[in-house]
Design a protein around this motif. Structure first.
Motif, short mmCIF file in Angstrom:
data_model
loop_
_atom_site.label_atom_id
_atom_site.label_comp_id
_atom_site.label_asym_id
_atom_site.label_seq_id
_atom_site.Cartn_x
_atom_site.Cartn_y
_atom_site.Cartn_z
N GLY B 133 0.79 -1.23 0.00
CA GLY B 133 0.00 0.00 0.00
C GLY B 133 0.83 1.28 0.00
N VAL B 134 2.04 1.20 -0.55
CA VAL B 134 2.92 2.37 -0.62
C VAL B 134 2.60 3.15 -1.91
CG1 VAL B 134 5.33 3.11 -0.80
CG2 VAL B 134 4.72 1.19 0.69
N GLY B 135 2.54 4.48 -1.81
CA GLY B 135 2.20 5.31 -2.96
C GLY B 135 3.32 5.38 -3.99
N GLN B 136 2.95 5.81 -5.21
CA GLN B 136 3.94 5.88 -6.30
C GLN B 136 5.09 6.84 -5.99
OE1 GLN B 136 2.57 6.15 -10.36
NE2 GLN B 136 0.57 5.32 -9.80
N ALA B 137 4.78 7.97 -5.35
CA ALA B 137 5.83 8.95 -5.06
C ALA B 137 6.88 8.35 -4.13
CB ALA B 137 5.21 10.20 -4.43
N GLU B 138 6.43 7.62 -3.13
CA GLU B 138 7.35 6.99 -2.18
C GLU B 138 8.20 5.91 -2.87
OE1 GLU B 138 7.94 7.69 0.96
OE2 GLU B 138 9.23 5.96 1.38
N ILE B 139 7.58 5.12 -3.72
CA ILE B 139 8.32 4.07 -4.45
C ILE B 139 9.38 4.71 -5.35
CG2 ILE B 139 8.15 2.17 -6.11
CD1 ILE B 139 5.26 1.73 -5.06
N ALA B 140 9.00 5.80 -6.01
CA ALA B 140 9.95 6.51 -6.88
C ALA B 140 11.16 6.98 -6.06
CB ALA B 140 9.27 7.69 -7.55
N ARG B 141 10.89 7.51 -4.86
CA ARG B 141 11.98 7.96 -3.98
C ARG B 141 12.86 6.80 -3.57
NH1 ARG B 141 8.57 11.84 -1.80
NH2 ARG B 141 7.67 10.37 -0.33
N GLU B 142 12.21 5.71 -3.16
CA GLU B 142 12.97 4.52 -2.71
C GLU B 142 13.92 4.01 -3.78
OE1 GLU B 142 9.53 2.51 0.14
OE2 GLU B 142 10.12 1.52 -1.70
N LEU B 143 13.42 4.01 -5.03
CA LEU B 143 14.21 3.43 -6.11
C LEU B 143 15.07 4.47 -6.82
CD1 LEU B 143 11.55 1.03 -7.69
CD2 LEU B 143 13.44 0.41 -6.19
#
Lengths: 63, 171
Positions: B133-143
């Motif tokens: 349930g992690v948002g796209q913005a957070e995933i983009a930051r993580e990667l």
């Protein structure tokens, strides 16, 4: 499959992806897209059902 | 914030954005029954336990979307039950428990294999997004990748999984 049908499916999948974001906020955009053709709702519901199926398959519940 | 204040804020937002919500519900499958559906939705929300609602308007639209998903699921399972009355089912959920477990295991490995085929990044995006349930913005930051790359990866995963489901059910 005609191009038009696969275009609708692809657009529907993109909406399903976007709506899945907790921060999604383009509800009026989704409304307008759904209103544009009755085929859009059918495709959107199919896209949602597909991704819910996949997510459920990855999290098996003991019965 | 108290439960009352939240319910008040939600109700105020519902009154203010009623036309938008009705238009969404009508387009989302409620059609002429949008008014009734909104009424049912409000009753459900008003009866729900206390929760902190930071932004009432998106919260209401999200609740409306989820409500339409619930209605569709309920309709599908009712239709299925009616169908079963006429003919013995041969779908996974009709199978005995042992067989059901086997089917679930097969589906799990098919979905895992399909995701693995798309590459580690696509698989990671899908799992973080859809299971955590992690948002796209957070995933983009993580990667350390762009938001549009995350969206592309997710769309790729959704497309592949839709194709897989079609294939499995066609067999």
């Amino acid at each position: 499959m005609t191009t038009e049908v696969s275009d609708i499916k692809e657009a529907a999948r993109l909406w399903a992806v976007r709506v899945g974001d907790p921060a999604f906020d383009d509800w009026d955009g989704l409304t307008r897209w759904l209103e544009a053709s009755s085929a859009h709702l059918v495709a959107y519901e199919a896209a949602v059902a597909d991704e819910e199926w996949a997510a459920a398959a990855l999290t098996p519940k003991p019965d | 914030m108290t439960e009352r204040a939240d319910t008040h804020a939600l109700h105020a937002a519902l009154i203010e954005h009623r036309a938008r919500l009705l238009r969404f519900l009508a387009a989302r499958g409620a059609g002429d029954e949008a008014e009734d559906v909104l009424q049912d939705l409000w009753q459900k929300l008003a009866a729900a336990p206390e929760r902190a609602v930071a932004d009432p308007v998106p919260y209401l639209f999200r609740a409306a979307e989820n409500h339409m998903r619930d209605i569709r699921r309920a309709t599908l399972s009712r239709d299925r039950r009616q169908l079963d009355w006429h003919e013995a089912g041969d779908r996974p959920e009709d199978a005995p428990a042992g067989e059901r477990t086997l089917i679930a295991r097969e589906q799990l490995s098919s979905v895992e294999a399909a995701l693995a085929k798309l590459g580690a990044r696509v698989e990671h995006c899908f799992r973080r997004y859809r299971l955590d349930g992690v948002g796209q913005a957070e995933i983009a930051r993580e990667l350390g990748i762009s938001l549009s790359s995350v969206e592309k990866d997710l769309t790729k995963a959704y497309r592949m999984l839709a194709e897989l489901r079609e294939k499995l059910y066609a067999e």
